[in-house]
Design an enzyme around this catalytic site. Sequence first.
Site, PDB file in Angstrom:
ATOM      1  N   HIS A   1       0.895  -1.159   0.000  1.00 48.93           N
ATOM      2  CA  HIS A   1       0.000   0.000   0.000  1.00 48.93           C
ATOM      3  C   HIS A   1       0.931   1.205   0.000  1.00 48.93           C
ATOM      4  CE1 HIS A   1      -3.600   2.337   1.774  1.00 48.93           C
ATOM      5  NE2 HIS A   1      -2.610   3.204   1.631  1.00 48.93           N
TER       6      HIS A   1
ATOM      7  N   HIS B   1      -3.873  -1.025  -5.254  1.00 48.76           N
ATOM      8  CA  HIS B   1      -4.806   0.093  -5.500  1.00 48.76           C
ATOM      9  C   HIS B   1      -4.135   1.423  -5.882  1.00 48.76           C
ATOM     10  CE1 HIS B   1      -3.734   0.539  -1.300  1.00 48.76           C
ATOM     11  NE2 HIS B   1      -4.550  -0.417  -0.919  1.00 48.76           N
TER      12      HIS B   1
ATOM     13  N   ASP C   1     -10.243  -3.467  -2.941  1.00 51.85           N
ATOM     14  CA  ASP C   1      -9.894  -2.847  -1.657  1.00 51.85           C
ATOM     15  C   ASP C   1     -11.121  -2.805  -0.736  1.00 51.85           C
ATOM     16  OD1 ASP C   1      -8.002  -1.752   0.090  1.00 51.85           O
ATOM     17  OD2 ASP C   1      -8.586   0.297  -0.402  1.00 51.85           O
TER      18      ASP C   1
END
Length: 282
Positions: A21, A75, A146
């Site tokens: 992330h 993401h 997500d």
Amino acid sequence: MSREAEIEPIFARGDRLIAVHAEDQARILQRRQEFKGITDPAIHSQIQDETAALNATKLALKLSQKYQRRLHILHLSTGIEAEFLRENKPSWVTAEVTPQHLLLNTEAYEKIGTLAQMNPPLRSPENNQILWQALLDGVIDFIATDHAPHTLEEKAKGYPNSPSGMPGVETSLPLMLTQAMAGKCSVSQVSSWMGTKPAEAYKIPNKGLIKTGYDADLVLVDLDNYRPVLREDLQTKCGWSPFEGWNLTGWPIITIVGGNIVYERGKLNTEVRGKALQFGKN
């Protein structure tokens, strides 16, 4: 972690995939102090800004290249990251994007408030277009959700006490198939982005293809009819969606897991269960 010295040993040892992330925590903490006291949830996208995302992606890629370590960037949310990867992404690095970051942007804060709050945050409309192009060009490899199903009660606490995240699994396929029917991409691309490519990236055996010897995990969808996203129709326990009211096609009619029907026209067969996934070494 944000310091290179803390992160480098993770890349230096081992051989398994590292999924990150990518946000610069040190920058975020600094900006939280700068914007302290602001309760408008739209400030979230400025606190955790595009630079925080790019800094972390650059650092992860630098260490991945140094140690030839398999890297997956979770993401992806910004156009500047996508363009950086377009010029610098080696073959052993993959990246994903969510339907939220493709289809929602900072204008959503005015409409749905803290329901639009997620990490990494929603970006400006210009980022939507750059991310789409990167996905179409293969710079971004596949779609993820997500999924973070915080309750409405949690989201009602008000910023900055409201948690970041939104539900995404249930609407992800209809959202992408609706884009396909609108000419943004093809149905086969959606199938690849949401089935084949994730299985390849994580080396999940017998998944992602309709092929002899592969698990019969299939979904049959309706591309002839459209219906809106309604809270009362959702299966997710949190009971809401940031896409409420959107008129979508491609809703599942039948879902098959391991050759067994687990969902058919609104009815769940709770006796059917999947199996834990296996992941190969990268």
